[in-house]
Write a protein that holds these residues in place. Structure first.
Motif, short mmCIF file in Angstrom:
data_model
loop_
_atom_site.label_atom_id
_atom_site.label_comp_id
_atom_site.label_asym_id
_atom_site.label_seq_id
_atom_site.Cartn_x
_atom_site.Cartn_y
_atom_site.Cartn_z
N THR A 52 -23.75 47.90 37.58
CA THR A 52 -23.96 48.99 36.63
C THR A 52 -23.35 48.70 35.25
O THR A 52 -23.52 49.48 34.33
N GLY A 53 -22.63 47.61 35.13
CA GLY A 53 -21.95 47.30 33.88
C GLY A 53 -20.45 47.55 34.02
O GLY A 53 -19.96 47.94 35.08
N LYS A 54 -19.72 47.33 32.97
CA LYS A 54 -18.27 47.46 33.00
C LYS A 54 -17.86 48.91 33.22
O LYS A 54 -18.38 49.82 32.58
N ILE A 55 -16.93 49.11 34.12
CA ILE A 55 -16.48 50.48 34.41
C ILE A 55 -15.35 50.89 33.46
O ILE A 55 -14.73 50.05 32.80
N SER A 56 -15.11 52.18 33.38
CA SER A 56 -13.98 52.70 32.60
C SER A 56 -13.25 53.73 33.46
O SER A 56 -13.81 54.32 34.38
N VAL A 57 -11.97 53.93 33.14
CA VAL A 57 -11.11 54.74 33.99
C VAL A 57 -10.35 55.78 33.15
O VAL A 57 -9.83 55.45 32.10
N SER A 58 -10.31 57.01 33.64
CA SER A 58 -9.45 58.04 33.05
C SER A 58 -8.30 58.30 34.02
O SER A 58 -8.51 58.35 35.24
N ILE A 59 -7.09 58.47 33.49
CA ILE A 59 -5.92 58.72 34.34
C ILE A 59 -5.08 59.85 33.76
O ILE A 59 -4.75 59.86 32.58
N GLY A 60 -4.76 60.81 34.62
CA GLY A 60 -3.80 61.86 34.28
C GLY A 60 -2.56 61.66 35.12
O GLY A 60 -2.65 61.22 36.27
N LEU A 61 -1.39 61.95 34.57
CA LEU A 61 -0.16 61.72 35.32
C LEU A 61 0.88 62.78 34.97
O LEU A 61 0.81 63.42 33.91
N SER A 62 1.84 62.95 35.85
CA SER A 62 2.96 63.84 35.57
C SER A 62 4.14 63.48 36.46
O SER A 62 3.97 63.01 37.59
N GLU A 63 5.32 63.70 35.93
CA GLU A 63 6.55 63.60 36.71
C GLU A 63 6.82 64.97 37.33
O GLU A 63 6.69 66.00 36.65
N ARG A 64 7.18 65.00 38.60
CA ARG A 64 7.45 66.28 39.23
C ARG A 64 8.74 66.88 38.68
O ARG A 64 9.77 66.21 38.60
N MET A 65 8.65 68.15 38.32
CA MET A 65 9.81 68.86 37.83
C MET A 65 10.65 69.39 39.00
O MET A 65 10.13 69.60 40.10
N PRO A 66 11.96 69.61 38.80
CA PRO A 66 12.80 70.13 39.88
C PRO A 66 12.25 71.44 40.44
O PRO A 66 11.90 72.34 39.68
N PHE A 67 12.14 71.50 41.75
CA PHE A 67 11.70 72.70 42.48
C PHE A 67 10.25 73.08 42.21
O PHE A 67 9.83 74.19 42.54
N GLU A 68 9.48 72.18 41.62
CA GLU A 68 8.07 72.48 41.34
C GLU A 68 7.25 72.44 42.63
O GLU A 68 7.37 71.52 43.42
N ARG A 69 6.41 73.44 42.83
CA ARG A 69 5.55 73.47 44.01
C ARG A 69 4.52 72.35 43.93
O ARG A 69 4.06 72.00 42.84
N ILE A 70 4.15 71.80 45.09
CA ILE A 70 3.23 70.68 45.12
C ILE A 70 1.91 71.04 44.46
O ILE A 70 1.34 70.25 43.69
N VAL B 281 -6.17 46.51 35.59
CA VAL B 281 -6.57 45.78 36.79
C VAL B 281 -7.93 46.25 37.29
O VAL B 281 -8.79 45.43 37.67
N LEU B 282 -8.15 47.55 37.28
CA LEU B 282 -9.44 48.08 37.74
C LEU B 282 -10.58 47.65 36.82
O LEU B 282 -11.63 47.19 37.30
N VAL B 283 -10.39 47.82 35.53
CA VAL B 283 -11.43 47.47 34.57
C VAL B 283 -11.77 45.98 34.65
O VAL B 283 -12.93 45.58 34.53
N GLY B 284 -10.76 45.17 34.89
CA GLY B 284 -10.98 43.72 34.91
C GLY B 284 -11.48 43.16 36.22
O GLY B 284 -11.96 42.01 36.25
N ASN B 285 -11.42 43.95 37.30
CA ASN B 285 -11.71 43.36 38.61
C ASN B 285 -12.81 44.04 39.42
O ASN B 285 -13.30 43.44 40.39
N ILE B 286 -13.21 45.23 39.07
CA ILE B 286 -14.30 45.86 39.82
C ILE B 286 -15.62 45.20 39.44
O ILE B 286 -15.97 45.11 38.27
#
Length: 207
Positions: free
Chosen positions: A99-117, A90-95
């Motif tokens: 400056t030209g076509k943008i690109s996006v990097s994404i990091g993600l994680s699921e929170r583990m039980p009792f993991e500190r923020i 959605v970002l690549v197609g709509n921004i």
């Protein structure tokens, strides 16, 4: 709804919750070449479009610079990967930018039980760093930090029967079980998980 409310609810009801950190790539070059007004407009569009691309129950915040954090309640790592890919497209197609076509990097994680923020954020940020290193428009899910289910635990002497061949096969079985647990929390494909499960079944049959 604020981020602390979402994390507290997830803890209270033992719900899954995932974090995404997305970054518009090469923003320093945009700043140096086109100036801050252009980069500010790109980040404004990013925050606006990303906010509309997620559910009403999700939380989004611009941390400053070129990073935006999203919290996805009731979402495991598999669902987070799907959401990240949707947001990226959605970002690549709509921004709109000169400056030209943008690109996006994404990091993600699921929170583990009792993991500190702060640890959860650090894992997600490390995943973003890996995504950035891999090239344009990449998504990386953080590796889990949970202690494998059976690693370093052998309360019944499962691998200490006194028969070396049997103990070796049992040790291999435990390693396969640990591998399957890790896969449940990372970006491994279904085929890899099936392969790990087949190893467990074969190992159990040989005991």
């Amino acid at each position: 709804v604020c981020s602390s409310d979402l994390t507290k609810r997830a803890e209270l009801y033992k719900e899954k919750i995932s974090m995404l950190i997305l970054e518009i790539e090469h923003m320093k070059t945009v700043n140096d070449t086109w100036g801050h007004p252009v980069s500010d407009d790109i980040m404004y569009q990013t925050a606006l479009i990303a906010g509309h691309a997620v559910r009403r129950s999700d939380f989004a915040a611009h941390l400053g610079g070129d990073e935006i954090v999203l919290l996805l309640p009731q979402t495991n790592s598999v669902g987070a990967i799907a959401a990240a890919d949707k947001i990226r497209k959605v970002l690549v197609g709509n921004i709109k930018t000169s400056t030209g076509k943008i690109s996006v990097s994404i990091g993600l994680s699921e929170r583990m039980p009792f993991e500190r923020i702060e640890d959860w954020y650090r894992r997600t940020d490390d995943a973003l760093f890996q995504a950035r290193d891999r090239g344009h428009n990449c998504i990386v899910a953080a590796k889990d930090v949970i202690e494998p289910a059976m690693e370093d635990h052998d309360p019944d002497g499962f691998t200490e029967s006194g028969y070396p061949d049997l103990d070796e096969r049992r040790g291999a079985l435990l390693e396969s079980c640990d591998e399957l647990v890790r896969m449940a929390y990372t970006e491994y494909t279904f085929e890899y998980a099936v392969e790990a499960l087949e190893k467990i079944m074969t190992g159990a049959a040989e005991l």
